[in-house]
Design a protein around this motif. Structure first.
Motif, PDB file in Angstrom:
ATOM      1  N   ALA A 290       9.203 -41.450  18.597  1.00 18.72           N
ATOM      2  CA  ALA A 290       7.849 -40.997  18.913  1.00 18.72           C
ATOM      3  C   ALA A 290       7.864 -39.787  19.841  1.00 18.72           C
ATOM      4  O   ALA A 290       7.022 -38.889  19.725  1.00 18.72           O
ATOM      5  N   ILE A 291       8.825 -39.732  20.774  1.00 18.93           N
ATOM      6  CA  ILE A 291       8.936 -38.588  21.678  1.00 18.93           C
ATOM      7  C   ILE A 291       9.133 -37.305  20.869  1.00 18.93           C
ATOM      8  O   ILE A 291       8.486 -36.283  21.115  1.00 18.93           O
ATOM      9  N   VAL A 292      10.012 -37.370  19.882  1.00 19.22           N
ATOM     10  CA  VAL A 292      10.324 -36.187  19.071  1.00 19.22           C
ATOM     11  C   VAL A 292       9.194 -35.866  18.099  1.00 19.22           C
ATOM     12  O   VAL A 292       8.771 -34.707  17.986  1.00 19.22           O
ATOM     13  N   SER A 293       8.692 -36.871  17.399  1.00 17.74           N
ATOM     14  CA  SER A 293       7.637 -36.604  16.406  1.00 17.74           C
ATOM     15  C   SER A 293       6.353 -36.105  17.073  1.00 17.74           C
ATOM     16  O   SER A 293       5.677 -35.224  16.538  1.00 17.74           O
ATOM     17  N   ASP A 294       6.039 -36.636  18.251  1.00 10.22           N
ATOM     18  CA  ASP A 294       4.857 -36.144  18.968  1.00 10.22           C
ATOM     19  C   ASP A 294       5.064 -34.704  19.438  1.00 10.22           C
ATOM     20  O   ASP A 294       4.109 -33.915  19.475  1.00 10.22           O
ATOM     21  N   PHE A 295       6.294 -34.357  19.785  1.00 13.02           N
ATOM     22  CA  PHE A 295       6.575 -32.968  20.155  1.00 13.02           C
ATOM     23  C   PHE A 295       6.324 -32.035  18.973  1.00 13.02           C
ATOM     24  O   PHE A 295       5.674 -30.995  19.114  1.00 13.02           O
ATOM     25  N   ILE A 296       6.824 -32.405  17.806  1.00 14.34           N
ATOM     26  CA  ILE A 296       6.632 -31.570  16.610  1.00 14.34           C
ATOM     27  C   ILE A 296       5.151 -31.406  16.308  1.00 14.34           C
ATOM     28  O   ILE A 296       4.672 -30.294  16.052  1.00 14.34           O
ATOM     29  N   THR A 297       4.404 -32.509  16.358  1.00 11.37           N
ATOM     30  CA  THR A 297       2.970 -32.437  16.083  1.00 11.37           C
ATOM     31  C   THR A 297       2.260 -31.601  17.139  1.00 11.37           C
ATOM     32  O   THR A 297       1.293 -30.883  16.840  1.00 11.37           O
TER      33      THR A 297
ATOM     34  N   TYR B 157      17.882 -25.374   8.395  1.00 11.82           N
ATOM     35  CA  TYR B 157      18.101 -26.701   8.969  1.00 11.82           C
ATOM     36  C   TYR B 157      18.548 -26.579  10.420  1.00 11.82           C
ATOM     37  O   TYR B 157      19.002 -25.518  10.876  1.00 11.82           O
ATOM     38  N   ILE B 158      18.387 -27.675  11.138  1.00  7.88           N
ATOM     39  CA  ILE B 158      18.772 -27.761  12.548  1.00  7.88           C
ATOM     40  C   ILE B 158      19.512 -29.078  12.748  1.00  7.88           C
ATOM     41  O   ILE B 158      19.177 -30.088  12.117  1.00  7.88           O
ATOM     42  N   TRP B 159      20.496 -29.076  13.597  1.00  2.58           N
ATOM     43  CA  TRP B 159      21.118 -30.326  14.046  1.00  2.58           C
ATOM     44  C   TRP B 159      21.100 -30.357  15.569  1.00  2.58           C
ATOM     45  O   TRP B 159      21.393 -29.359  16.223  1.00  2.58           O
ATOM     46  N   VAL B 160      20.717 -31.504  16.128  1.00  2.00           N
ATOM     47  CA  VAL B 160      20.759 -31.736  17.568  1.00  2.00           C
ATOM     48  C   VAL B 160      21.327 -33.123  17.816  1.00  2.00           C
ATOM     49  O   VAL B 160      20.936 -34.089  17.142  1.00  2.00           O
ATOM     50  N   GLY B 161      22.237 -33.236  18.775  1.00  2.00           N
ATOM     51  CA  GLY B 161      22.826 -34.518  19.102  1.00  2.00           C
ATOM     52  C   GLY B 161      22.278 -35.096  20.393  1.00  2.00           C
ATOM     53  O   GLY B 161      21.850 -34.353  21.286  1.00  2.00           O
TER      54      GLY B 161
ATOM     55  N   ALA C  72      22.093 -32.094  28.639  1.00  3.93           N
ATOM     56  CA  ALA C  72      20.833 -32.676  29.106  1.00  3.93           C
ATOM     57  C   ALA C  72      20.486 -32.201  30.515  1.00  3.93           C
ATOM     58  O   ALA C  72      19.652 -32.802  31.177  1.00  3.93           O
ATOM     59  N   TRP C  73      21.134 -31.131  31.004  1.00  6.99           N
ATOM     60  CA  TRP C  73      20.720 -30.532  32.269  1.00  6.99           C
ATOM     61  C   TRP C  73      19.319 -29.948  32.068  1.00  6.99           C
ATOM     62  O   TRP C  73      19.043 -29.426  30.988  1.00  6.99           O
ATOM     63  N   PRO C  74      18.414 -30.055  33.010  1.00  8.85           N
ATOM     64  CA  PRO C  74      18.564 -30.464  34.413  1.00  8.85           C
ATOM     65  C   PRO C  74      18.261 -31.935  34.693  1.00  8.85           C
ATOM     66  O   PRO C  74      18.000 -32.304  35.830  1.00  8.85           O
TER      67      PRO C  74
ATOM     68  N   ASP D  57      13.814 -40.592  29.447  1.00 11.67           N
ATOM     69  CA  ASP D  57      14.939 -40.756  28.524  1.00 11.67           C
ATOM     70  C   ASP D  57      15.792 -39.488  28.593  1.00 11.67           C
ATOM     71  O   ASP D  57      15.484 -38.485  27.953  1.00 11.67           O
ATOM     72  N   VAL D  58      16.838 -39.537  29.396  1.00 13.82           N
ATOM     73  CA  VAL D  58      17.664 -38.347  29.622  1.00 13.82           C
ATOM     74  C   VAL D  58      18.184 -37.771  28.310  1.00 13.82           C
ATOM     75  O   VAL D  58      18.130 -36.556  28.080  1.00 13.82           O
ATOM     76  N   GLY D  59      18.669 -38.641  27.426  1.00 11.75           N
ATOM     77  CA  GLY D  59      19.235 -38.166  26.171  1.00 11.75           C
ATOM     78  C   GLY D  59      18.221 -37.498  25.272  1.00 11.75           C
ATOM     79  O   GLY D  59      18.437 -36.385  24.780  1.00 11.75           O
ATOM     80  N   VAL D  60      17.084 -38.147  25.048  1.00 10.52           N
ATOM     81  CA  VAL D  60      16.085 -37.601  24.126  1.00 10.52           C
ATOM     82  C   VAL D  60      15.318 -36.440  24.755  1.00 10.52           C
ATOM     83  O   VAL D  60      14.987 -35.467  24.074  1.00 10.52           O
ATOM     84  N   ASP D  61      15.029 -36.514  26.056  1.00 14.61           N
ATOM     85  CA  ASP D  61      14.380 -35.373  26.700  1.00 14.61           C
ATOM     86  C   ASP D  61      15.298 -34.151  26.664  1.00 14.61           C
ATOM     87  O   ASP D  61      14.830 -33.016  26.545  1.00 14.61           O
ATOM     88  N   GLY D  62      16.609 -34.377  26.759  1.00 17.63           N
ATOM     89  CA  GLY D  62      17.557 -33.282  26.587  1.00 17.63           C
ATOM     90  C   GLY D  62      17.547 -32.761  25.165  1.00 17.63           C
ATOM     91  O   GLY D  62      17.646 -31.549  24.927  1.00 17.63           O
ATOM     92  N   MET D  63      17.400 -33.658  24.207  1.00 15.75           N
ATOM     93  CA  MET D  63      17.327 -33.234  22.803  1.00 15.75           C
ATOM     94  C   MET D  63      16.108 -32.356  22.562  1.00 15.75           C
ATOM     95  O   MET D  63      16.169 -31.399  21.776  1.00 15.75           O
ATOM     96  N   ILE D  64      15.003 -32.659  23.236  1.00 13.83           N
ATOM     97  CA  ILE D  64      13.784 -31.857  23.075  1.00 13.83           C
ATOM     98  C   ILE D  64      14.039 -30.419  23.513  1.00 13.83           C
ATOM     99  O   ILE D  64      13.619 -29.454  22.843  1.00 13.83           O
TER     100      ILE D  64
END
Length: 320
Positions: free
Chosen positions: A71-78, A190-194, A205-207, A226-233
């Protein structure tokens, strides 16, 4: 940007998130070293196509992700395309709107406008290609999404190893040939993010995590906890900016084609005014959670988004 330039070399060593991704070719540490007195490279348009029209962003989730993470990612896209008078500012949509400057500069090529929307989401929770992926695997996963008027985004979970992840990049963007239809094929982006939460949060995932080098300041609180997903954003936002303005390697970028600096990666480690090496800038802070952010999104979510290079002023433009 002038005050930022004096610490540019040091910044590149400190903020590895800025070094490891962005562009159709990954940037290595060796490629980013430069002399402090070196003149900045001009940001150039190489006369290639930009992504235009109505583009769907399809998400391919590889591995285990919680519904809240998706939801964090899909809401960002929207949130990229939502704009209304009642919208909380600064917003994700306002950040994205600045990309229009690139399209205005390319108007001599009769470039039309761009409209993004959230497309289909594909879940691959069974690790169909294993837990150790090459860039060839990433392309195959990206091809699972729609290939017409689309950007296919592959998101790998924290337990998936990807070739070059952490050692040289946090994500990539590129293009691949579509399936042959009526004897013809074209390209899709295409894009890839880990998710770097357990593998290299200090790099990708800094900062929201202490960097592996440089000043060990207290990490910021992630806006969605969410350090990992917020870093992915952060990485996804940067790569989206690079994808639409340099989708096939001949759009807007500066430096060598093999290691280009693009719309966001040209502004490493800058998130708000006053940024300097090891400091993201004067960000907004949520009074309740203490989280740092610079953009409001859909469903009350907040995000930290990178500065974008303004091709008109040759400066890094921030929301706050």
């Amino acid at each position: 940007m002038a005050s930022f330039a004096s610490g540019y070399v040091f910044l590149q060593l400190v903020l590895l998130i800025s070094l490891f991704h962005f562009g159709s070719a990954a940037r290595s540490l060796a490629q980013t070293s430069s002399d402090q007195t070196q003149q900045p490279i001009l940001f150039q348009y190489h006369n290639g196509p930009l992504l235009t029209g109505k583009i769907s962003i399809n998400l391919i989730w590889y591995g285990k992700f919680k519904p809240s993470q998706r939801a964090i990612v899909s809401d960002f896209i929207t949130s990229l395309s939502i704009s209304s008078p009642s919208e909380n500012q600064p917003s994700v949509a306002t950040w994205w709107k600045s990309i229009e400057k690139y399209y205005h500069l390319a108007s001599a090529q009769k470039t039309s406008s761009l409209s993004l929307s959230l497309g289909t989401q594909i879940l691959d929770e069974s690790y169909s290609m294993g837990k150790s992926l090459s860039q060839t695997h990433i392309k195959k996963l990206a091809a699972k999404g729609g290939q017409s008027n689309a950007i296919n985004v592959v998101l790998t979970s924290s337990d998936v190893l990807v070739d070059g992840f952490c050692s040289s990049k946090c994500g990539t963007h590129g293009s691949s040939k579509t399936s042959i239809i009526r004897g013809k094929s074209s390209k899709f982006a295409y894009i890839w993010v880990g998710n770097s939460e357990t593998q290299c949060p200090g790099q990708c995932a800094w900062p929201f995590h202490q960097p592996i080098y440089g000043p060990q300041n207290t990490p910021l609180v992630a806006p969605n906890n969410d350090v990992g997903v917020d870093g992915m954003i952060i990485n996804l936002a940067s790569l989206l900016a690079g994808t639409v303005t340099n989708p096939f390697g001949n759009g807007f970028y500066q430096g060598p084609k093999e290691a280009p600096l693009e719309a966001a990666s040209a502004c490493p480690g800058v998130y708000a005014k006053g940024a300097y090496p090891g400091y993201a800038g004067e960000l907004l802070v949520d009074a309740t959670t203490g989280a740092s952010y610079n953009a409001n999104g859909l469903n009350g979510k907040k995000y930290l988004l990178p500065a974008l290079f303004d091709p008109a002023t040759s400066t890094c433009s921030t929301l706050v």
